[in-house]
Design an enzyme around this catalytic site. Structure first.
Site, mmCIF file in Angstrom:
data_model
loop_
_atom_site.group_PDB
_atom_site.id
_atom_site.type_symbol
_atom_site.label_atom_id
_atom_site.label_comp_id
_atom_site.label_asym_id
_atom_site.label_seq_id
_atom_site.Cartn_x
_atom_site.Cartn_y
_atom_site.Cartn_z
ATOM 1 C CG HIS A 77 -2.004 1.055 1.222
ATOM 2 N ND1 HIS A 77 -2.419 1.840 0.467
ATOM 3 C CD2 HIS A 77 -2.424 1.667 2.531
ATOM 4 C CE1 HIS A 77 -3.077 2.759 0.643
ATOM 5 N NE2 HIS A 77 -3.207 2.890 2.159
ATOM 6 C CD GLU A 131 -3.395 6.615 3.398
ATOM 7 O OE1 GLU A 131 -4.254 5.552 3.311
ATOM 8 O OE2 GLU A 131 -4.157 7.745 3.995
ATOM 9 C CG ASP A 191 -0.480 5.452 6.604
ATOM 10 O OD1 ASP A 191 -0.555 5.514 5.355
ATOM 11 O OD2 ASP A 191 -1.367 4.801 7.399
ATOM 12 C CE1 TYR A 201 -6.943 1.398 10.546
ATOM 13 C CE2 TYR A 201 -8.143 0.190 9.021
ATOM 14 C CZ TYR A 201 -6.962 0.847 9.253
ATOM 15 O OH TYR A 201 -5.890 0.620 8.176
ATOM 16 C CG HIS A 225 -2.358 1.147 10.696
ATOM 17 N ND1 HIS A 225 -1.582 2.102 10.812
ATOM 18 C CD2 HIS A 225 -2.984 1.163 9.410
ATOM 19 C CE1 HIS A 225 -1.458 2.961 9.712
ATOM 20 N NE2 HIS A 225 -2.386 2.392 8.974
HETATM 21 FE FE1 FEO Z 1 -4.278 3.493 3.793
HETATM 22 FE FE2 FEO Z 1 -2.537 3.044 6.829
HETATM 23 O O1 FEO Z 1 -2.813 3.670 5.195
#
Ligand code: FEO
Length: 400
Positions: free
Chosen positions: A78, A80, A82, A192, A225
């Site tokens: 991914h 993004e 982060d 989330y 996460h």
């Molecule tokens: Fe979609 Fe944790 O970034």
């Protein structure tokens, strides 16, 4: 300090962000982690990186195991920031043989970093790459929640690296679901889902079916996460099934913002009517005190939303405006709604709330209750009646 060996030769090397309290509007009250993993095999492989501000933790964790220059492959599940915020630095240092990503992953990487010269290895669903003793199998998960999103499955270990799916914004030194409070991890999973995956629920539903159809021997599900699922894999998959299919509990939310307490009085009177039903959970949510990203965690499994705002400048009050437009983007479904609120001379708020709920294809079950200035006993009695009607409808639905 290197984190832990989660399976033989596979290490958690990501970062804990204890400080973060806002992730582009999502209130991360318990911080978060950016998970990355290192697989030691004939081809040493790094799964994902971390947010730029946490890069020292990642590099230090890797160095406790090997020198980063020895990494052969980097998998970008991914893009993004982060998870890719220190990818440029990592690419410069490691100079890997392959940067493995999905078809859309390559496009998104190019749009972010503009590096045509990186050694992209584009993989489609079911493609496999051998690391030596282990085999990586890939599954494109477009729009869950970005176009580039992808899962990576380590066949021999039954370990699924699930990118943002099944994640929680939860900073913990513990790595696994059975080492932390279960209700806390499930609440953060729900929050989330509500804030990140809710708009993509039809795709989530399809994905769960795909995963089940693959008959994977899942021993661990490692999101990008929060904690890794190993003892409660069935619980989180079943929760995703419920959330993605719009399953609601016997739960009513009265979500309101008030200017001079009149709308608040109406909210409490509606609650009075709802309180007559024993098998109904009712929450009063004053938006002056609650963050909208916490509220949508409650919306996700609520059956009815009773939404109230005073009218201000021909519209809703500011916190209600923010909440309702945020919720609109998340595309909630399968809910009853009703609106109420006080006004002085024009009274548009109730109509606006109903109109947005109608646009969202939610079922507006009341015309809406408006009151001029301060509600008298007659208006409060109408509010109680409205609460009774909503309660009856919710309870009746539960008995069908
Ligand atoms: Fe979609 Fe944790 O970034």
């Amino acid at each position: 300090m290197a984190r832990k060996e989660i399976a033989k030769g596979i290490y958690a090397v990501g970062a804990i962000d204890w400080d973060i309290r806002d992730m582009h509007g999502y209130s991360t009250n318990r911080g978060t982690t950016y998970n990355a993993f290192l697989i030691i095999d004939e081809k040493i492989t790094l799964i994902d990186t971390v947010k730029h501000t946490c890069r020292e933790q990642l590099f230090a964790n890797i160095r406790e195991i090997i020198e980063p220059e020895k990494i052969d492959y980097i998998v970008a599940n991914h893009i993004e920031m982060d998870h890719s915020g220190c990818l440029c630095e990592m690419m410069e240092l490691v100079k890997p043989e392959k940067l493995i990503c999905s078809t859309m992953g390559k496009k998104v990487l190019l749009d972010h970093f503009h590096r045509e010269d990186w050694p992209y290895e584009v993989v489609k669903s079911n493609a496999e790459i051998s690391l030596g003793k282990r085999t990586l199998q890939f599954l494109e998960t477009r729009m869950l929640h970005w176009p580039d999103s992808m899962f990576t499955y380590v066949k021999e270990d039954g370990l699924l690296f699930a990118s943002d799916a099944f994640g929680q914004h939860l900073a913990k030194s513990e790595l696994f679901d059975d080492e932390v409070d279960f209700s806390e991890v499930m609440y953060e999973s729900r929050k989330y889902y509500a804030n990140i995956l809710y708009p993509f629920s039809p795709l989530v539903k399809k994905l769960i079916g795909t995963i089940e159809g693959m008959n994977l021997d899942l021993k661990m599900v490692a999101p990008d996460h929060g904690v890794i699922w190993r003892s409660h894999i069935a619980d989180i998959i079943n929760a995703y099934k419920d959330w993605s299919s719009g399953k609601a509990e016997n739960k009513v939310l009265i979500i309101y913002e008030t200017m001079w307490e009149s709308t608040r009085k109406m909210a409490y009177a509606i609650n009075h009517g709802l309180a007559e039903y024993d098998n109904l959970s009712v929450s009063m949510i004053n938006l002056k005190n609650c963050h909208y990203s916490d509220v949508v965690a409650e919306v996700l499994n609520a059956r009815a939303l009773v939404i109230g705002s005073s009218t201000l400048n021909n519209g809703m009050l500011p916190s209600m405006n923010t909440f309702i437009y945020y919720m609109k983007g998340l595309k909630p479904f399968n809910k009853y709604t009703a609106a109420f609120g006080s006004f002085g001379w024009s009274g548009e708020a109730v109509g606006l709330i109903n109109s947005i709920c109608t646009d969202l294809k939610l079922e507006v079950i009341e015309d809406g209750l408006k009151n001029k200035f301060i509600p008298d006993e007659d208006v409060l009695a109408q509010c109680v009646e409205m609460g009774r009607r909503i309660g009856e409808k919710v309870v009746a639905g539960d008995q069908q």
